[in-house]
Design a protein around this motif. Structure first.
Motif, PDB file in Angstrom:
ATOM      1  N   LEU A  85       0.802  -1.169  -0.104  1.00 56.61           N
ATOM      2  CA  LEU A  85       0.042  -0.036   0.083  1.00 56.61           C
ATOM      3  C   LEU A  85       0.912   1.181  -0.038  1.00 56.61           C
ATOM      4  CD1 LEU A  85      -2.731  -1.157   2.606  1.00 56.61           C
ATOM      5  CD2 LEU A  85      -3.150  -0.672  -0.073  1.00 56.61           C
ATOM      6  N   GLU A  86       1.854   1.208   0.579  1.00 52.73           N
ATOM      7  CA  GLU A  86       2.713   2.446   0.757  1.00 52.73           C
ATOM      8  C   GLU A  86       3.602   2.734  -0.562  1.00 52.73           C
ATOM      9  OE1 GLU A  86       6.926   3.946   1.305  1.00 52.73           O
ATOM     10  OE2 GLU A  86       6.345   1.797   1.166  1.00 52.73           O
ATOM     11  N   ILE A  87       4.045   1.707  -1.397  1.00 53.77           N
ATOM     12  CA  ILE A  87       4.835   1.913  -2.486  1.00 53.77           C
ATOM     13  C   ILE A  87       4.165   2.920  -3.519  1.00 53.77           C
ATOM     14  CG2 ILE A  87       6.106   0.950  -4.374  1.00 53.77           C
ATOM     15  CD1 ILE A  87       6.577  -1.320  -2.689  1.00 53.77           C
ATOM     16  N   PRO A  88       2.828   2.811  -3.787  1.00 54.93           N
ATOM     17  CA  PRO A  88       2.284   3.800  -4.798  1.00 54.93           C
ATOM     18  C   PRO A  88       2.319   5.124  -4.209  1.00 54.93           C
ATOM     19  CG  PRO A  88       0.839   2.069  -4.191  1.00 54.93           C
ATOM     20  CD  PRO A  88       2.061   1.588  -3.695  1.00 54.93           C
ATOM     21  N   ILE A  89       1.814   5.228  -2.798  1.00 56.64           N
ATOM     22  CA  ILE A  89       1.410   6.566  -2.376  1.00 56.64           C
ATOM     23  C   ILE A  89       2.955   7.338  -2.257  1.00 56.64           C
ATOM     24  CG2 ILE A  89       0.797   7.639  -0.177  1.00 56.64           C
ATOM     25  CD1 ILE A  89      -1.129   5.226   0.242  1.00 56.64           C
ATOM     26  N   ALA A  90       3.998   6.572  -1.782  1.00 59.45           N
ATOM     27  CA  ALA A  90       5.160   7.336  -1.563  1.00 59.45           C
ATOM     28  C   ALA A  90       5.942   7.752  -2.852  1.00 59.45           C
ATOM     29  CB  ALA A  90       6.235   5.971  -0.611  1.00 59.45           C
ATOM     30  N   HIS A  91       5.395   6.815  -3.731  1.00 57.09           N
ATOM     31  CA  HIS A  91       6.239   7.274  -5.332  1.00 57.09           C
ATOM     32  C   HIS A  91       5.582   8.434  -5.676  1.00 57.09           C
ATOM     33  CE1 HIS A  91       7.651   6.555  -9.395  1.00 57.09           C
ATOM     34  NE2 HIS A  91       6.552   6.903  -9.779  1.00 57.09           N
ATOM     35  N   LEU A  92       4.129   8.536  -5.531  1.00 56.37           N
ATOM     36  CA  LEU A  92       3.560   9.891  -5.895  1.00 56.37           C
ATOM     37  C   LEU A  92       4.097  11.145  -5.052  1.00 56.37           C
ATOM     38  CD1 LEU A  92      -0.060   8.812  -6.513  1.00 56.37           C
ATOM     39  CD2 LEU A  92       1.483   9.365  -8.321  1.00 56.37           C
ATOM     40  N   VAL A  93       4.245  10.947  -3.646  1.00 55.82           N
ATOM     41  CA  VAL A  93       4.782  11.911  -2.948  1.00 55.82           C
ATOM     42  C   VAL A  93       5.948  12.650  -3.227  1.00 55.82           C
ATOM     43  CG1 VAL A  93       5.460  12.785  -0.738  1.00 55.82           C
ATOM     44  CG2 VAL A  93       3.081  11.399  -0.758  1.00 55.82           C
ATOM     45  N   LEU A  94       6.806  11.380  -3.458  1.00 55.66           N
ATOM     46  CA  LEU A  94       8.233  11.904  -4.061  1.00 55.66           C
ATOM     47  C   LEU A  94       8.510  12.492  -5.489  1.00 55.66           C
ATOM     48  CD1 LEU A  94      10.013   8.454  -2.557  1.00 55.66           C
ATOM     49  CD2 LEU A  94      10.206  10.987  -1.638  1.00 55.66           C
ATOM     50  N   HIS A  95       7.568  11.912  -6.364  1.00 57.11           N
ATOM     51  CA  HIS A  95       7.715  12.503  -7.548  1.00 57.11           C
ATOM     52  C   HIS A  95       7.394  13.975  -7.739  1.00 57.11           C
ATOM     53  CE1 HIS A  95       7.035  11.810 -12.132  1.00 57.11           C
ATOM     54  NE2 HIS A  95       6.198  12.936 -11.780  1.00 57.11           N
ATOM     55  N   PHE A  96       6.316  14.278  -6.880  1.00 57.31           N
ATOM     56  CA  PHE A  96       5.855  15.735  -7.022  1.00 57.31           C
ATOM     57  C   PHE A  96       6.625  16.759  -5.826  1.00 57.31           C
ATOM     58  CE2 PHE A  96       2.264  13.676  -8.843  1.00 57.31           C
ATOM     59  CZ  PHE A  96       2.128  14.234  -9.899  1.00 57.31           C
ATOM     60  N   VAL A  97       7.034  16.314  -4.672  1.00 57.68           N
ATOM     61  CA  VAL A  97       7.870  16.821  -3.823  1.00 57.68           C
ATOM     62  C   VAL A  97       9.309  16.923  -3.960  1.00 57.68           C
ATOM     63  CG1 VAL A  97       8.032  17.130  -1.286  1.00 57.68           C
ATOM     64  CG2 VAL A  97       5.772  16.407  -2.014  1.00 57.68           C
ATOM     65  N   TRP A  98       9.971  15.963  -4.475  1.00 55.50           N
ATOM     66  CA  TRP A  98      11.218  15.852  -4.298  1.00 55.50           C
ATOM     67  C   TRP A  98      11.673  15.879  -6.158  1.00 55.50           C
ATOM     68  CZ3 TRP A  98      14.745  11.434  -2.088  1.00 55.50           C
ATOM     69  CH2 TRP A  98      16.119  11.980  -2.156  1.00 55.50           C
ATOM     70  N   SER A  99      11.665  14.694  -6.787  1.00 61.55           N
ATOM     71  CA  SER A  99      11.935  14.424  -7.986  1.00 61.55           C
ATOM     72  C   SER A  99      11.563  13.219  -8.674  1.00 61.55           C
ATOM     73  CB  SER A  99      13.471  14.689  -8.291  1.00 61.55           C
ATOM     74  OG  SER A  99      14.174  13.455  -7.904  1.00 61.55           O
ATOM     75  N   PRO A 100      11.240  13.163 -10.021  1.00 61.50           N
ATOM     76  CA  PRO A 100      10.977  11.869 -10.661  1.00 61.50           C
ATOM     77  C   PRO A 100      11.913  10.909 -10.434  1.00 61.50           C
ATOM     78  CG  PRO A 100      10.223  13.616 -12.019  1.00 61.50           C
ATOM     79  CD  PRO A 100      10.996  14.300 -10.944  1.00 61.50           C
ATOM     80  N   LEU A 101      13.432  11.169 -10.640  1.00 64.96           N
ATOM     81  CA  LEU A 101      14.340  10.221 -10.454  1.00 64.96           C
ATOM     82  C   LEU A 101      14.194   9.487  -9.305  1.00 64.96           C
ATOM     83  CD1 LEU A 101      16.622   8.911 -11.947  1.00 64.96           C
ATOM     84  CD2 LEU A 101      17.985  10.929 -11.160  1.00 64.96           C
ATOM     85  N   ALA A 102      14.302  10.444  -8.241  1.00 61.46           N
ATOM     86  CA  ALA A 102      14.426   9.836  -6.882  1.00 61.46           C
ATOM     87  C   ALA A 102      13.224   8.971  -6.692  1.00 61.46           C
ATOM     88  CB  ALA A 102      14.519  11.108  -5.839  1.00 61.46           C
ATOM     89  N   ALA A 103      11.972   9.331  -7.116  1.00 56.22           N
ATOM     90  CA  ALA A 103      10.701   8.491  -6.648  1.00 56.22           C
ATOM     91  C   ALA A 103      11.060   7.224  -7.637  1.00 56.22           C
ATOM     92  CB  ALA A 103       9.569   9.410  -7.375  1.00 56.22           C
ATOM     93  N   ASN A 104      11.641   7.006  -8.727  1.00 58.15           N
ATOM     94  CA  ASN A 104      11.828   5.922  -9.289  1.00 58.15           C
ATOM     95  C   ASN A 104      12.693   5.106  -8.751  1.00 58.15           C
ATOM     96  OD1 ASN A 104       9.869   6.606 -11.507  1.00 58.15           O
ATOM     97  ND2 ASN A 104      11.554   7.484 -12.567  1.00 58.15           N
ATOM     98  N   VAL A 105      13.910   5.661  -8.119  1.00 56.45           N
ATOM     99  CA  VAL A 105      14.920   4.909  -7.408  1.00 56.45           C
ATOM    100  C   VAL A 105      14.405   4.319  -6.267  1.00 56.45           C
ATOM    101  CG1 VAL A 105      17.085   4.819  -6.623  1.00 56.45           C
ATOM    102  CG2 VAL A 105      16.830   6.234  -8.802  1.00 56.45           C
ATOM    103  N   ILE A 106      13.791   5.023  -5.411  1.00 57.94           N
ATOM    104  CA  ILE A 106      13.450   4.673  -4.056  1.00 57.94           C
ATOM    105  C   ILE A 106      12.061   3.559  -4.483  1.00 57.94           C
ATOM    106  CG2 ILE A 106      11.965   5.307  -1.984  1.00 57.94           C
ATOM    107  CD1 ILE A 106      13.659   7.802  -2.066  1.00 57.94           C
ATOM    108  N   SER A 107      11.420   3.879  -5.479  1.00 63.05           N
ATOM    109  CA  SER A 107      10.179   2.759  -5.647  1.00 63.05           C
ATOM    110  C   SER A 107      10.925   1.426  -5.976  1.00 63.05           C
ATOM    111  CB  SER A 107       9.201   3.483  -6.587  1.00 63.05           C
ATOM    112  OG  SER A 107       8.539   4.431  -6.065  1.00 63.05           O
ATOM    113  N   LEU A 108      11.813   1.472  -6.752  1.00 65.68           N
ATOM    114  CA  LEU A 108      12.464   0.089  -7.376  1.00 65.68           C
ATOM    115  C   LEU A 108      13.165  -0.597  -6.231  1.00 65.68           C
ATOM    116  CD1 LEU A 108      14.234   1.088 -10.863  1.00 65.68           C
ATOM    117  CD2 LEU A 108      12.142  -0.318 -10.316  1.00 65.68           C
ATOM    118  N   LEU A 109      13.633   0.260  -5.293  1.00 67.83           N
ATOM    119  CA  LEU A 109      14.271  -0.529  -3.997  1.00 67.83           C
ATOM    120  C   LEU A 109      13.450  -1.020  -3.214  1.00 67.83           C
ATOM    121  CD1 LEU A 109      17.182   2.187  -3.406  1.00 67.83           C
ATOM    122  CD2 LEU A 109      17.542  -0.103  -4.054  1.00 67.83           C
ATOM    123  N   SER A 110      12.193  -0.462  -3.302  1.00 66.26           N
ATOM    124  CA  SER A 110      10.948  -0.714  -2.256  1.00 66.26           C
ATOM    125  C   SER A 110      10.454  -1.855  -2.740  1.00 66.26           C
ATOM    126  CB  SER A 110      10.019   0.332  -2.103  1.00 66.26           C
ATOM    127  OG  SER A 110      10.488   1.588  -1.488  1.00 66.26           O
TER     128      SER A 110
END
Length: 332
Positions: free
Chosen positions: A200-225
């Motif tokens: 449940l947390e992975i898609p929510i965290a991905h969207l937050v990181l994508h818009f708040v931080w950066s798309p690259l960081a969101a992709n890297v952290i989501s892959l690790l998750s």
């Protein structure tokens, strides 16, 4: 010179190369005409002649030498992209573009190897052989280094249990008696709950990181998750299928997807119940998912530097009685 030392020479040379040229390109001395002349050609020679030669001379396995040489060269190209001054680059600009193709080729080769190993393991799992032996036999055909083999065992076991757990039966493991640990302090239920929370947390965290931080960081952290989620799924499915086993000569500690620990019965000094928290220590190995361990095993001779083994099992009294009986037989 020992084989272990020879195997490490390419990596040591790579590290020394990086350190030397990092100093050369970032310093000002008589070697680079006090910062006015920092050419690329010395690094080119060391990267594409010296480094591959060291790999082929020091490594007996030529496939492994080729993969390491290509990988190390790609890393050096990445290093040069940042450290060689732009005005001194003539060939390096082209290499910077080519390194992505080389890395993709190496990744493709390794994926083919891993897919071949998985196919071999899947075939072996259809037999009644010990699943751990079915896993390690194909890996031994490809790998010779013990540390790499141990790491790959763990990695492949994670994927096997995640994808093919339905083909694995606990009774196929080597051992006259099997002992389980999935129900201790509801370890399996806790693991399942944690898996749902992660999913449940992975898609929510991905969207937050994508818009708040950066798309690259969101992709890297989501892959690790996602990788962590696969690990937990493999661990969850292994809990009820991979037992701790007792043979006539050894106690084989299999716990989740951890690599097995073989304890010779004549190396066991004492076995006793345990009811307290065990802190981390260099002399202790803990195999326990939830709560506190309920069995303490003291060894006569340490295994991998560990003199005490703590286990958390569903029926500690049954394992204690069986271990004491087996140890008495071995001693007699």
């Amino acid at each position: 010179m020992s084989n272990i030392t020879l195997n490490r020479l390419p990596l040591l040379f790579l590290l020394s190369l990086v350190a030397t040229y990092a100093w050369f390109y970032s310093s000002s001395s008589f070697l680079n005409e006090y910062g006015s002349y920092k050419p690329e050609w010395p690094l080119l020679l060391d990267t594409f002649i010296t480094l591959p030669l060291i790999c082929y001379v020091c490594l007996a396995d030529k496939k492994q030498a080729t993969i390491k040489a290509i990988t190390y060269c790609a890393l050096i190209i990445l290093f040069g992209a940042y450290f060689i001054p732009t005005q001194q680059k003539f060939i390096w600009h082209y290499l910077e573009q080519a390194r992505y193709l080389v890395l993709a080729l190496v990744l493709f080769i390794e994926l083919v190897v891993v897919a071949s190993v998985i196919a071999a393991i899947k075939t072996n799992l259809n037999t009644h052989a010990d699943p751990d032996e079915s896993l390690i036999t194909p890996l031994k055909r490809w790998l010779t280094s013990a540390p790499v083999l141990n790491l790959m065992q763990f990695d492949m076991r994670m994927w096997v249990f995640c994808l093919f757990a339905h083909k694995i039966k606990g009774e196929n493991y080597i051992g006259e008696q099997h002992f389980w640990y999935a129900n201790k302090d509801d370890a399996k239920g806790n693991a399942l709950g944690f898996i749902f929370l992660m999913a449940l947390e992975i898609p929510i965290a991905h969207l937050v990181l994508h818009f708040v931080w950066s798309p690259l960081a969101a992709n890297v952290i989501s892959l690790l998750s996602i990788f962590g989620l696969v690990l937990f799924i493999g661990e969850y499915r292994a809990m009820s299928r991979r037992p701790i086993s007792l043979t006539q000569t050894h106690l084989i500690v299999r716990y989740g997807i951890y690599n097995p620990l073989h304890i010779a019965l004549d190396n066991i000094e004492s076995v006793s119940p345990h009811h307290e928290f065990v802190p981390r220590s260099n002399e202790v190995n803990r195999y326990n998912f939830s709560g506190v361990p309920n069995i303490e095993i003291k060894l006569r001779s340490p295994i991998g530097g560990k003199s005490k083994i703590y286990l958390g099992v569903d029926s500690p009294s049954m394992l204690l009685n069986s271990l004491n009986k087996a140890s008495d037989k071995t001693t007699n």
